[in-house]
Design a protein around this motif. Structure first.
Motif, short mmCIF file in Angstrom:
data_model
loop_
_atom_site.label_atom_id
_atom_site.label_comp_id
_atom_site.label_asym_id
_atom_site.label_seq_id
_atom_site.Cartn_x
_atom_site.Cartn_y
_atom_site.Cartn_z
N ALA A 158 -9.41 -4.27 -21.07
CA ALA A 158 -9.59 -5.65 -21.53
C ALA A 158 -9.68 -6.61 -20.35
O ALA A 158 -10.46 -7.57 -20.36
CB ALA A 158 -8.44 -6.05 -22.45
N LEU A 159 -8.89 -6.35 -19.31
CA LEU A 159 -8.96 -7.20 -18.11
C LEU A 159 -10.32 -7.07 -17.44
O LEU A 159 -10.88 -8.06 -16.96
CB LEU A 159 -7.85 -6.81 -17.14
CG LEU A 159 -7.74 -7.64 -15.86
CD1 LEU A 159 -7.46 -9.10 -16.19
CD2 LEU A 159 -6.65 -7.08 -14.96
N ASP A 160 -10.86 -5.86 -17.42
CA ASP A 160 -12.20 -5.67 -16.86
C ASP A 160 -13.25 -6.41 -17.67
O ASP A 160 -14.17 -7.02 -17.11
CB ASP A 160 -12.52 -4.17 -16.82
CG ASP A 160 -13.93 -3.90 -16.30
OD1 ASP A 160 -14.17 -4.09 -15.10
OD2 ASP A 160 -14.79 -3.50 -17.12
N SER A 161 -13.12 -6.38 -19.00
CA SER A 161 -14.05 -7.11 -19.85
C SER A 161 -13.96 -8.61 -19.60
O SER A 161 -14.97 -9.31 -19.57
CB SER A 161 -13.76 -6.79 -21.32
OG SER A 161 -14.70 -7.41 -22.17
N LEU A 162 -12.75 -9.10 -19.38
CA LEU A 162 -12.57 -10.52 -19.07
C LEU A 162 -13.19 -10.86 -17.72
O LEU A 162 -13.81 -11.93 -17.57
CB LEU A 162 -11.08 -10.87 -19.07
CG LEU A 162 -10.71 -12.32 -18.74
CD1 LEU A 162 -11.28 -13.28 -19.78
CD2 LEU A 162 -9.19 -12.46 -18.66
N SER A 163 -13.05 -9.98 -16.75
CA SER A 163 -13.60 -10.25 -15.42
C SER A 163 -15.12 -10.28 -15.43
O SER A 163 -15.74 -10.86 -14.53
CB SER A 163 -13.11 -9.19 -14.43
OG SER A 163 -13.66 -7.91 -14.72
N ARG A 164 -15.75 -9.66 -16.44
CA ARG A 164 -17.20 -9.69 -16.58
C ARG A 164 -17.65 -10.81 -17.52
O ARG A 164 -18.83 -10.90 -17.84
CB ARG A 164 -17.71 -8.35 -17.10
CG ARG A 164 -17.52 -7.19 -16.14
CD ARG A 164 -18.11 -5.90 -16.68
NE ARG A 164 -17.29 -5.31 -17.74
CZ ARG A 164 -17.56 -5.36 -19.03
NH1 ARG A 164 -18.65 -6.00 -19.46
NH2 ARG A 164 -16.76 -4.78 -19.92
N ALA A 165 -16.70 -11.61 -17.97
CA ALA A 165 -16.98 -12.70 -18.90
C ALA A 165 -17.53 -12.19 -20.23
O ALA A 165 -18.22 -12.92 -20.94
CB ALA A 165 -17.93 -13.74 -18.29
N ALA A 166 -17.23 -10.93 -20.56
CA ALA A 166 -17.63 -10.40 -21.86
C ALA A 166 -16.72 -10.89 -22.97
O ALA A 166 -17.12 -10.89 -24.14
CB ALA A 166 -17.63 -8.87 -21.82
N ILE A 167 -15.50 -11.29 -22.62
CA ILE A 167 -14.58 -11.91 -23.56
C ILE A 167 -13.98 -13.13 -22.89
O ILE A 167 -14.13 -13.32 -21.67
CB ILE A 167 -13.45 -10.94 -24.00
CG1 ILE A 167 -12.58 -10.54 -22.80
CG2 ILE A 167 -14.03 -9.71 -24.67
CD1 ILE A 167 -11.38 -9.69 -23.17
N THR A 168 -13.31 -13.95 -23.67
CA THR A 168 -12.69 -15.15 -23.13
C THR A 168 -11.20 -14.89 -22.86
O THR A 168 -10.64 -13.85 -23.27
CB THR A 168 -12.82 -16.33 -24.11
OG1 THR A 168 -12.03 -16.05 -25.28
CG2 THR A 168 -14.27 -16.53 -24.51
N GLU A 169 -10.58 -15.84 -22.19
CA GLU A 169 -9.14 -15.72 -21.93
C GLU A 169 -8.36 -15.67 -23.24
O GLU A 169 -7.37 -14.94 -23.36
CB GLU A 169 -8.66 -16.88 -21.07
CG GLU A 169 -7.17 -16.82 -20.76
CD GLU A 169 -6.71 -17.97 -19.89
OE1 GLU A 169 -5.48 -18.09 -19.66
OE2 GLU A 169 -7.56 -18.77 -19.46
N GLN A 170 -8.79 -16.44 -24.24
CA GLN A 170 -8.10 -16.43 -25.53
C GLN A 170 -8.21 -15.08 -26.21
O GLN A 170 -7.25 -14.61 -26.84
CB GLN A 170 -8.66 -17.52 -26.44
CG GLN A 170 -7.88 -17.71 -27.74
CD GLN A 170 -6.42 -18.05 -27.49
OE1 GLN A 170 -6.11 -18.90 -26.66
NE2 GLN A 170 -5.53 -17.38 -28.20
#
Length: 217
Positions: free
Chosen positions: A102-114
């Motif tokens: 999930a952190l990797d997905s966030l780092s790629r902007a595929a998901i948001t912080e929320q």
């Protein structure tokens, strides 16, 4: 004279990228915020780990003091409350240790912080087995859904997975039960129970008088 395509009429230096509109600019800023949020979580967890590593030299007795000190430092640096700093550190630990995908997905902007916060909060409330099975589907759902839809969908997934787990545990428990009912005459029945199934707080059979000899008549 052969017809020349319009694309062939342009020189390489004449090409210019499309000008982003206002929505594109907002989306670009949101993507940058997601990338920065991932970096912040990684650095927050590194800060916590380094502080706790230094604390081991003085024994585990000061670990709680060090953790409080880290929360206060983060709160002062980010100008937030200690409670908010603690929530940030807890989310950072969860994403780095338990949900790196999930952190990797966030780092790629595929998901948001929320999305990342919701995933960590809801999955941390389940068992490790449920987390492991649901994590890939949770990330896929987060990448395809808005935050509200994702929260409702993940809650539904957790409910279904935990219901299936409870059903499997019940089925296994039934096969290993130590209580048997044997039908008898006149609508009566014999109840057979294995006393070895007593819990640690019930060392004596339930039919035995626990008041001691002095209470006997």
């Amino acid at each position: 004279m052969p017809r020349t395509d319009e694309a062939d009429a342009y020189e390489p230096g004449d090409w210019a990228p499309p000008i982003p509109d206002d929505v594109d600019l907002v989306s670009e800023a949101a993507a940058m915020m997601a990338v920065f949020a991932a970096q912040r979580f990684e650095r927050l967890d590194r800060l916590r780990r380094n502080a706790l590593a230094d604390a081991t030299r003085y024994g585990n007795a000061v670990a709680e003091v060090i953790e409080r000190s880290v929360r206060l430092e983060v709160a002062a640096a980010l100008r937030i409350t200690e409670h908010s700093a603690g929530m940030l550190l807890a989310t950072a630990e969860a994403l780095v240790d338990r949900y790196p995908e999930a952190l990797d997905s966030l780092s790629r902007a595929a998901i948001t912080e929320q999305h990342a916060r919701t995933l960590a909060d809801l999955l941390d409330g389940t068992s490790p087995e449920v987390r492991e099975r649901l994590l890939p589907r949770a990330i896929e759902l987060a990448e395809q859904s808005s935050t509200g839809t994702f929260r409702r969908g993940l809650r539904r997934l957790i409910e279904l997975e935990e219901a299936a787990t409870l059903a499997a545990r019940l089925e296994s428990a039934v096969t290993q039960r130590r209580v048997v009912v044997e039908p008898a005459d006149d609508g009566m029945a014999w109840l057979h129970a294995d006393p070895r199934r007593r819990g640690p707080r019930d060392p004596q059979p339930p039919h035995r008088d626990r008041k001691g000899p002095e209470s006997a008549t």
